[in-house]
Scaffold this active site. Structure first.
Site, PDB file in Angstrom:
ATOM      1  N   LYS A  22       0.836  -1.210   0.000  1.00  0.00           N
ATOM      2  CA  LYS A  22       0.000   0.000   0.000  1.00  0.00           C
ATOM      3  C   LYS A  22       0.872   1.262   0.000  1.00  0.00           C
ATOM      4  CE  LYS A  22      -1.846   1.769   3.966  1.00  0.00           C
ATOM      5  NZ  LYS A  22      -1.576   3.216   4.038  1.00  0.00           N
ATOM      6  N   ASN A  23       1.852   1.298   0.890  1.00  0.00           N
ATOM      7  CA  ASN A  23       2.629   2.527   1.030  1.00  0.00           C
ATOM      8  C   ASN A  23       3.596   2.758  -0.127  1.00  0.00           C
ATOM      9  OD1 ASN A  23       1.263   3.042   3.342  1.00  0.00           O
ATOM     10  ND2 ASN A  23       2.962   2.611   4.752  1.00  0.00           N
ATOM     11  N   CYS A 117      -3.757  24.230   7.451  1.00  0.00           N
ATOM     12  CA  CYS A 117      -2.326  24.115   7.709  1.00  0.00           C
ATOM     13  C   CYS A 117      -1.873  22.722   8.107  1.00  0.00           C
ATOM     14  CB  CYS A 117      -1.904  25.099   8.793  1.00  0.00           C
ATOM     15  SG  CYS A 117      -2.756  24.807  10.330  1.00  0.00           S
ATOM     16  N   ARG A 122      -0.466  15.649  12.323  1.00  0.00           N
ATOM     17  CA  ARG A 122       0.551  15.249  11.345  1.00  0.00           C
ATOM     18  C   ARG A 122       0.791  16.392  10.356  1.00  0.00           C
ATOM     19  NH1 ARG A 122      -1.229   9.548   9.141  1.00  0.00           N
ATOM     20  NH2 ARG A 122       0.952   9.359   8.571  1.00  0.00           N
ATOM     21  N   ASP A 309       4.303   1.077  12.022  1.00  0.00           N
ATOM     22  CA  ASP A 309       3.108   0.406  11.494  1.00  0.00           C
ATOM     23  C   ASP A 309       2.970  -1.041  11.978  1.00  0.00           C
ATOM     24  OD1 ASP A 309       2.434   2.699  10.200  1.00  0.00           O
ATOM     25  OD2 ASP A 309       2.906   2.008   8.184  1.00  0.00           O
ATOM     26  N   ARG A 401      -8.720  -0.265   4.481  1.00  0.00           N
ATOM     27  CA  ARG A 401      -7.777   0.665   3.853  1.00  0.00           C
ATOM     28  C   ARG A 401      -6.457  -0.029   3.534  1.00  0.00           C
ATOM     29  NH1 ARG A 401      -6.121   4.935   7.360  1.00  0.00           N
ATOM     30  NH2 ARG A 401      -4.920   5.405   5.512  1.00  0.00           N
TER      31      ARG A 401
HETATM   32  C1  UD1 Z   1       4.148   7.079   6.041  1.00  0.00           C
HETATM   33  C2  UD1 Z   1       3.289   5.840   5.914  1.00  0.00           C
HETATM   34  C3  UD1 Z   1       2.714   5.441   7.265  1.00  0.00           C
HETATM   35  C4  UD1 Z   1       3.833   5.291   8.290  1.00  0.00           C
HETATM   36  C5  UD1 Z   1       4.715   6.532   8.320  1.00  0.00           C
HETATM   37  C6  UD1 Z   1       5.940   6.376   9.207  1.00  0.00           C
HETATM   38  C7  UD1 Z   1       2.451   6.066   3.657  1.00  0.00           C
HETATM   39  C8  UD1 Z   1       1.285   6.294   2.767  1.00  0.00           C
HETATM   40  N1  UD1 Z   1       2.210   6.130   4.985  1.00  0.00           N
HETATM   41  O1  UD1 Z   1       3.289   8.126   6.486  1.00  0.00           O
HETATM   42  O2  UD1 Z   1       2.014   4.206   7.098  1.00  0.00           O
HETATM   43  O3  UD1 Z   1       3.283   5.102   9.558  1.00  0.00           O
HETATM   44  O4  UD1 Z   1       5.185   6.833   6.987  1.00  0.00           O
HETATM   45  O5  UD1 Z   1       6.687   5.292   8.825  1.00  0.00           O
HETATM   46  O6  UD1 Z   1       3.548   5.795   3.199  1.00  0.00           O
HETATM   47  N2  UD1 Z   1       6.263  15.060  10.018  1.00  0.00           N
HETATM   48  C9  UD1 Z   1       6.496  16.393  10.241  1.00  0.00           C
HETATM   49  N3  UD1 Z   1       6.425  17.253   9.179  1.00  0.00           N
HETATM   50  C10 UD1 Z   1       6.140  16.820   7.913  1.00  0.00           C
HETATM   51  C11 UD1 Z   1       5.920  15.458   7.710  1.00  0.00           C
HETATM   52  C12 UD1 Z   1       5.985  14.587   8.781  1.00  0.00           C
HETATM   53  O7  UD1 Z   1       6.754  16.814  11.353  1.00  0.00           O
HETATM   54  O8  UD1 Z   1       6.088  17.639   6.986  1.00  0.00           O
HETATM   55  C13 UD1 Z   1       6.327  14.116  11.160  1.00  0.00           C
HETATM   56  C14 UD1 Z   1       4.991  13.414  11.394  1.00  0.00           C
HETATM   57  O9  UD1 Z   1       4.148  14.206  12.190  1.00  0.00           O
HETATM   58  C15 UD1 Z   1       5.425  12.156  12.064  1.00  0.00           C
HETATM   59  C16 UD1 Z   1       6.784  11.850  11.424  1.00  0.00           C
HETATM   60  O10 UD1 Z   1       7.223  13.067  10.827  1.00  0.00           O
HETATM   61  O11 UD1 Z   1       5.610  12.359  13.438  1.00  0.00           O
HETATM   62  C17 UD1 Z   1       6.750  10.764  10.370  1.00  0.00           C
HETATM   63  O12 UD1 Z   1       5.799  11.084   9.395  1.00  0.00           O
HETATM   64  P1  UD1 Z   1       5.962  10.658   7.869  1.00  0.00           P
HETATM   65  O13 UD1 Z   1       7.202   9.836   7.726  1.00  0.00           O
HETATM   66  O14 UD1 Z   1       5.813  11.860   7.017  1.00  0.00           O
HETATM   67  O15 UD1 Z   1       4.713   9.716   7.657  1.00  0.00           O
HETATM   68  P2  UD1 Z   1       3.781   9.648   6.387  1.00  0.00           P
HETATM   69  O16 UD1 Z   1       4.568   9.842   5.152  1.00  0.00           O
HETATM   70  O17 UD1 Z   1       2.586  10.488   6.623  1.00  0.00           O
END
Ligand code: UD1
Length: 436
Positions: A22-23, A117, A122, A309, A401
């Site tokens: 999925k990811n 925002c 997240r 995850d 999902r």
């Molecule tokens: C992806 C995965 C999700 C997994 C996560 C962490 C997909 C579709 N989803 O989510 O299943 O749990 O990686 O392995 O691939 N953060 C910030 N600023 C940003 C972006 C992220 O502070 O601009 C923080 C988030 O709040 C969180 C951390 O970084 O605490 C990790 O998030 P991120 O790696 O971005 O997760 P996703 O890409 O949303």
């Protein structure tokens, strides 16, 4: 509401085939927007609700998408809108991944956002920081965020960028944006997940120049245009890991066919530490319980550390294993919603900040529980499989999902599980909170 009825207490045995990740497929589908000519075909596309959502995002932009038998065809030659609608972003946060490709190809992108925002806790600041560093102007509206190129600029500009957190989504979005930029972009402190390597392979096959994916420094030399592509998605390491933990929690013996063991190094190490016998085959992983298991501590970390995850599923297992365990969640705040649900099965644990302290060795009892998010849903299913007697699980839209044919797969492994679809229509109406 639709429910799973599970009569637990049976060791699961047999072989299960893992679906496409999925990811990996979500950013890959977003990346096909970059293909100016031809039709992309994405093989091993899992039939998941999240895939339907990102397909709907593309369709809302005039892109033709067809999903049949794990084959997704996408014709992005003509794009009529540059916006991911709010109702689809609300359903699935990963819709934000269309922003990089839209901005790269058309110089503008808009994504619906509640409040303008952030989504829940997240944030997307790292995505936007990347676009801004490449020359885009960011504008927050009432219910959206928009990125546009200044009037005198036709392409994004390559840049050197350090991510404050190794965000998976930000790494992917910036990588995609940089493919068509003028000059070279370097992303430092990039995320290293296998899904990022898969995306980079797809982009390179489209004609991009991406180097270093899988390390913390990714270098992208911009090119003028990209073509459609044929691509096979990597297997889902989280689905595979969930089945390995299912073997452990039911005292069973499962072969997970198609799983790549080096994508799951941290989980395999931790399962071995509990005493599960793990055998790594060329194209499969086998988990077998041959002795009593013991407790372990877990700390979630960016890849190659232990995946957040799989944290909830591992907690379900540790409630049953004698001894105390500590689970530390470092990736997401407040990712312990499954604790209250696992307690309904007689799980004994308490949460202190980012740590859950688990008193293991409990005989799980059947319960009525809810899938509060996708992986929490997997955890309660595991608890129900281990509990002697009949449990009911609701909140199935979360599980849909991320898990293809979960009932069929578990049934073939010997589980007594049924899906009660009687009131599916009501369930559809209750789809609200987006989760991890
Ligand atoms: C992806 C995965 C999700 C997994 C996560 C962490 C997909 C579709 N989803 O989510 O299943 O749990 O990686 O392995 O691939 N953060 C910030 N600023 C940003 C972006 C992220 O502070 O601009 C923080 C988030 O709040 C969180 C951390 O970084 O605490 C990790 O998030 P991120 O790696 O971005 O997760 P996703 O890409 O949303």
């Amino acid at each position: 509401m639709a429910k799973l009825i599970i009569k637990g207490g049976t060791p699961l045995t047999g072989t299960v085939k893992v679906h496409g990740a999925k990811n990996a497929v979500l950013p890959i589908i977003a990346a096909t927007i970059l293909g100016q000519h031809g039709i992309s075909v994405i093989h091993e596309t899992p039939a998941l609700d999240d895939v339907a959502t990102i397909a709907a995002v593309l369709q809302s932009m005039g892109i033709r998408v067809n999903h049949q038998d794990e084959r997704l065809t996408i014709n992005a030659t003509a794009v009529t809108s540059f916006e991911a609608p709010l109702e689809l972003v609300n359903k699935m946060r990963a819709s934000i991944l269309v922003m990089g490709p839209l901005l790269a190809r058309f110089g503008r992108a808009r994504v619906g956002l509640p409040g303008g925002c952030a989504i829940g806790s997240r944030p997307i600041d790292q995505h936007l920081k990347g676009f801004e560093a490449m020359g885009a102007i960011i504008h927050f509206g009432e219910q959206y965020v928009e990125a546009v190129l200044p009037e005198n600029q036709t392409r994004l500009r390559g840049t050197r960028l350090y991510l404050d957190v190794p965000s998976v989504g930000a790494t992917e979005n910036i990588m995609m944006a940089a493919t068509l930029a003028e000059g070279t972009t370097v992303i430092e402190n990039a995320a290293r997940e296998p899904e990022i390597v898969d995306l980079s392979n797809l982009l390179n096959a489209m004609g991009a120049h991406v180097r270093g994916a899988g390390t913390d420094t990714i270098r992208i030399e911009g090119v003028r245009e990209l073509q459609a592509v044929h691509h096979h998605v990597i297997p889902d390491r989280i689905e595979a890991g969930t089945f390995l933990i299912a073997a452990a929690i039911t005292g069973g013996h499962i072969m997970v066919d198609g799983a790549i063991s080096h994508h799951l190094t941290s989980l395999l190490a931790k399962l071995r530490e509990t005493g599960v016998e793990i055998t790594e085959h060329e194209n499969a992983i086998e988990a077998k319980v041959v002795r009593p298991l013991r407790s372990v501590d877990i700390k979630t970390l960016p890849y190659p550390g232990f995946p957040t995850d799989l944290q909830a599923q591992m907690m379900a297992l540790l409630t049953t294993v004698p001894g105390d365990s500590i689970i530390t969640e470092t990736i997401f705040e407040n990712r312990f919603m499954h604790v209250a649900e696992l307690q309904k099965f007689n799980g004994k644990m308490m949460v202190e900040g980012r740590q859950a302290i688990i008193t293991g060795g409990q005989n799980l009892r059947p319960a009525q529980a809810c899938a509060t998010d996708l992986r929490a849903g997997a955890a309660v299913v595991l608890a129900a499989l281990a509990a002697n007697g009949e449990s009911e699980i609701s909140g199935l839209h979360h599980i849909d999902r991320g898990y293809v044919d979960l009932v069929g797969k578990l049934t073939r492994l010997g589980a007594n599980i049924e899906r009660d679809e009687m009131v599916k229509a009501v369930n559809v109406l209750s789809q609200s909170s987006e989760s991890i």
